[in-house]
Structure formats: C-alpha cells, structure tokens
Write an enzyme that holds these catalytic residues in place. Structure first.
Site, PDB file in Angstrom:
ATOM      1  N   ASN A 107       0.870  -1.172   0.000  1.00 15.54           N
ATOM      2  CA  ASN A 107       0.000   0.000   0.000  1.00 15.54           C
ATOM      3  C   ASN A 107       0.911   1.227   0.000  1.00 15.54           C
ATOM      4  OD1 ASN A 107      -1.867   1.999   0.446  1.00 15.54           O
ATOM      5  ND2 ASN A 107      -2.812   1.022   2.222  1.00 15.54           N
TER       6      ASN A 107
ATOM      7  N   GLU B  88      -7.664  -6.281   4.615  1.00 19.87           N
ATOM      8  CA  GLU B  88      -7.507  -5.912   3.209  1.00 19.87           C
ATOM      9  C   GLU B  88      -6.271  -6.567   2.589  1.00 19.87           C
ATOM     10  OE1 GLU B  88      -8.321  -1.969   4.832  1.00 19.87           O
ATOM     11  OE2 GLU B  88      -9.136  -1.430   2.885  1.00 19.87           O
TER      12      GLU B  88
ATOM     13  N   HIS C  57     -13.124   1.668  -0.114  1.00 27.72           N
ATOM     14  CA  HIS C  57     -13.098   0.564   0.861  1.00 27.72           C
ATOM     15  C   HIS C  57     -13.601  -0.758   0.267  1.00 27.72           C
ATOM     16  CE1 HIS C  57     -13.473   3.746   4.287  1.00 27.72           C
ATOM     17  NE2 HIS C  57     -12.214   3.361   4.174  1.00 27.72           N
TER      18      HIS C  57
ATOM     19  N   ARG D 107     -12.875  14.069   8.037  1.00 30.71           N
ATOM     20  CA  ARG D 107     -13.705  14.481   6.891  1.00 30.71           C
ATOM     21  C   ARG D 107     -15.132  14.794   7.339  1.00 30.71           C
ATOM     22  NH1 ARG D 107     -11.689   9.449   4.051  1.00 30.71           N
ATOM     23  NH2 ARG D 107      -9.739  10.065   3.065  1.00 30.71           N
TER      24      ARG D 107
ATOM     25  N   ARG E 236      -2.445  -2.204  -3.448  1.00 34.42           N
ATOM     26  CA  ARG E 236      -3.703  -1.517  -3.181  1.00 34.42           C
ATOM     27  C   ARG E 236      -3.723  -0.264  -4.052  1.00 34.42           C
ATOM     28  NH1 ARG E 236      -6.029   1.308   2.296  1.00 34.42           N
ATOM     29  NH2 ARG E 236      -8.037   1.780   1.359  1.00 34.42           N
TER      30      ARG E 236
END
Ligand code: AMP
Length: 390
Positions: free
Chosen positions: A4, A378, A174, A235, A85
């Site tokens: 990632n 993940e 996601h 956010r 990723r």
C-alpha cells in the site's frame, strides 16, 4: 506481497499463500524527507531504523534487501507476486487485474480522479516493476467492488454530461474491505456469496457503509471522492455544496482551502476541537466535554440514517457488520448505533458486545437483524486476488 503505497509512505505485508500466513510486515515512512523511517517485523519484534530514503524506488530496493538481510527470504525469486492496493480504477476496472503496460497507461490517464492517492500508488507500482521485472504485479482497487452499483445509485442529479464527459459519478471506496467481509460472512454462515444480503459499516479513521445484495455492492456512502457520506476522523461527510462557496466568500479563501478543511479539519476533529481519534473523544466525552460527545452523536445519527435506508434498498438485510478500527473496537459506539436502530428490531446484547477485535455476534437472539463484528483484512484480500491471477 501486499503493498500500500502512499505519498510519503509504503506499507507492506509478506504472506505465505494460499494458507494466508503472515510472514512479516512493515512500513517505510517519510519517503523523500530527511530522517525517513524503515520498520520491519522480525520474529514479531519491530526492527526500526532512521535513514534517508529519497524516493519510492529506493524504499522498495531497501525493503527487498532487508528481507534477505533478515533471512526472511533467501532470494527475490521467493516473491511470487506483488499485489498493490490502488485507490481508484475509474469506471473501466471492476475487478483486480494484472498491471501490464496498457493498464498502467489507463491509470495514468485517470490520475485526476484521485491525484493525492493514485499518483503515489503508481509510483509504488513502477518501483516494484523496475526492481522485480519478472514478478507479476497485480492491482487491487478500492473502487472495483462497487462497479455493480446501478446507474440510479451512482449517478448524481447534475447535468448528464458531467458523467459522460467528465466521469463525475459515485465510485465508492473501501471495496477491498467489503469484498473480504462478504466472503468471510458467507463462510461463517456456510452459504454461497450470492446469497449474502448485508449492510457493512467500515468505521475507521476513514469511514463508509455498503449495502450488499446477493453478494454484490448496490450502494455505498463514499462517492466521487472519499469525502462523501458519514462524518469521519477528519472528513465532514455530506454537507450542502453551497456551503463551500459561502465559506470561501466569508473567509476570503480559495475553494481549495475550504476543501482542505472539509477533508482534514472536519468530522471528529472539526466538531469536537479535541481530536480525530475516537478514543480521545470517548474519554473527553466521559469527562463532560459537550463537543466531543456531540461529534460522536453526529456521526452515529448519520450512520443510522444510512443503515435504515440501505435496509430498505436491499429489501431487508439479514445482518449488519461492524468493521475497521472503530467498528471492531469501540463498544459504546456499536451500542449507541444499535439502540438507535430499535425501530428496525435491532437489539444489541451487552455481554456479547463486550468484545474487541474478534469475530463475534453482538445482537441478542431476538434481534430482527443479526449484528456482528468481523475484523477486516484488506492485505489478505489483496494476496488472495494476486494469487488467483498468477
Ligand atoms: P482505522 O482507520 O481502521 O485504523 O481506525 C482508526 C480508528 O479506530 C481511530 O479513531 C481509533 O481511535 C479507533 N480505535 C482503535 N482502537 C479503539 C478502541 N479500543 N476504542 C475505540 N476506538 C478505537
């Protein structure tokens, strides 16, 4: 290897497949700055050093050589594939793919859809390709799982040309986590993925929800960017877009700066003024801090709005799944959301909910919708998809 790559960091896990055994993991941080940090776990112990790592290619080179130095692998040949990723696959990529020249060219073309993340992802991919030219590089995309969402859900009610000409639509993120949870839930229940009808709440620092019908994503709360949806650590989630122009005017700031505030200084940190970390909010709220308590409630209210709407859109969800940092660990958050869903017949069992970071049914036997905690993974999903493409 599951990778990632961010703008100044690169996280990695080396897994033995197909048995999904974690061999090692680590992170390179502050790439391109002075005093970069390289951390790798050797026999479970963190091994950290500070040195200058000017770019991603140097980070990859260092990482590969450290694997040999620490006797984790004997030669690079032991790495059978690298899964990356990738934040965005645009509207052309609906599953994981081998990253050949054509795919990399396509990703270069859509970079403006996610410049902050896709650029660094591509830098990481190119660095691995250069250093391991004979090893297959696979892209696993955050958006891919959501390509099954129908036009009525992914389209914004704006001039249609914004979609056809400028690719403005809901993409969702996601997706790798949602795919993992869907597969894991199916396995737990001993049923086929195509019979899974669930709502997944991936609540971490970044947070979103997904409606999964017949094993496929039919709606999700993040949109064109990860800013849409529920309030997160930093956010805002959904707001009236007119606020952007208004705040730019009254603050005499460019739109870009207002967007930065919505992405980095809103959500938990914006409302509470305390922290973007849920643990800090919980302890501040317990000491009577009104804004900290409010930040938690504002998010819980919006999460429940989505769950109720998705329950209807699915045509009756069989389960609600909590995952990611907050979903897996924050008991009071799950209890709060559960009690706000009482009209749907959801009932959280206090004792079962007294759990952290493990698979667990947390609803009562009477609950009309089952509620579970399922830790996401993940990296394992990336490794599975990579293996299946080798
Ligand atoms: P993630 O982005 O998935 O790593 O999740 C990060 C979030 O999980 C942060 O807000 C953490 O505060 C939260 N988190 C981790 N452990 C706990 C815990 N024990 N209780 C509450 N929140 C937690």
């Amino acid at each position: 290897m599951a990778v990632n790559a961010g703008s100044s960091s690169l996280k990695f896990q080396l897994l033995e497949m197909p048995n999904e055994k974690l061999i090692t993991s680590g992170i390179v941080e502050r790439i391109g700055m002075n005093k970069s940090i390289f951390m790798i776990k050797v026999d479970g112990e963190k091994n950290e050093e500070t040195l200058d790592i000017p770019n991603h290619a140097d980070a990859v080179n260092l990482l590969l050589n450290k694997l040999i130095e620490h006797n984790i692998i004997a030669s690079f040949d032991e790495i059978a594939g690298v899964g990356h990723r990738v934040v965005h696959g645009g509207d052309q990529i609906s599953e994981s793919v081998v990253l050949d020249e054509e795919k990399i060219k396509y990703l270069d073309e859509i970079i403006d859809l996610a410049p902050l993340h896709l650029g660094p992802n591509l830098t990481g991919i190119k660095a691995f390709k250069k250093l391991l030219p004979n090893v297959k590089q696979v892209g696993v995309f955050d958006t891919a799982f959501h390509q099954t969402i129908a036009e009525e859900s992914f389209l914004y009610a704006v001039p249609y040309e914004w979609y056809t000409k400028y690719k403005v639509r809901k993409y969702g993120f996601h997706g790798t986590s949602y795919k993992f949870i869907t597969q894991r839930y199916a396995k737990m229940m001993g049923k086929d993925v195509k019979d899974v009808n669930i709502i997944v709440a991936h609540i971490g620092n970044g947070a979103s929800l997904c409606a999964i019908k017949n094993g496929k994503s039919i709606d999700t709360s993040m949109g064109f960017t990860p800013l849409e949806g529920i309030p997160m650590g930093t956010r805002s989630g959904n707001i009236d877009p007119a606020v952007v122009e208004y705040m730019a005017k009254v603050k005499d700031k460019p739109v870009k700066e207002i967007m930065n505030i919505l992405n980095k200084h809103s959500g938990y940190i914006g409302v509470s003024g305390v922290s973007s970390d849920s643990r800090d909010l919980v302890s501040a709220a317990a000491k009577g801090n009104h804004q900290a308590a409010l930040a938690i409630e504002v998010q819980a209210k919006r999460i429940v709005d989505y769950i109720a709407s998705y329950h209807n859109y699915i045509g009756g969800a069989e389960a609600i799944i909590f995952t990611a940092g907050i979903g897996e660990n924050a008991k009071p958050t799950r209890a709060n959301i559960g009690s706000r869903l009482a009209t749907l017949g959801v009932e959280i069992d206090e004792e079962r909910n007294d759990t952290r970071g493990v698979e667990q049914l947390i609803s009562t036997d009477n609950s009309k919708i089952a509620v579970y905690v399922i830790p996401t993974n993940e990296e394992v999903m990336i490794a599975r998809d990579t293996l299946s493409l080798l």
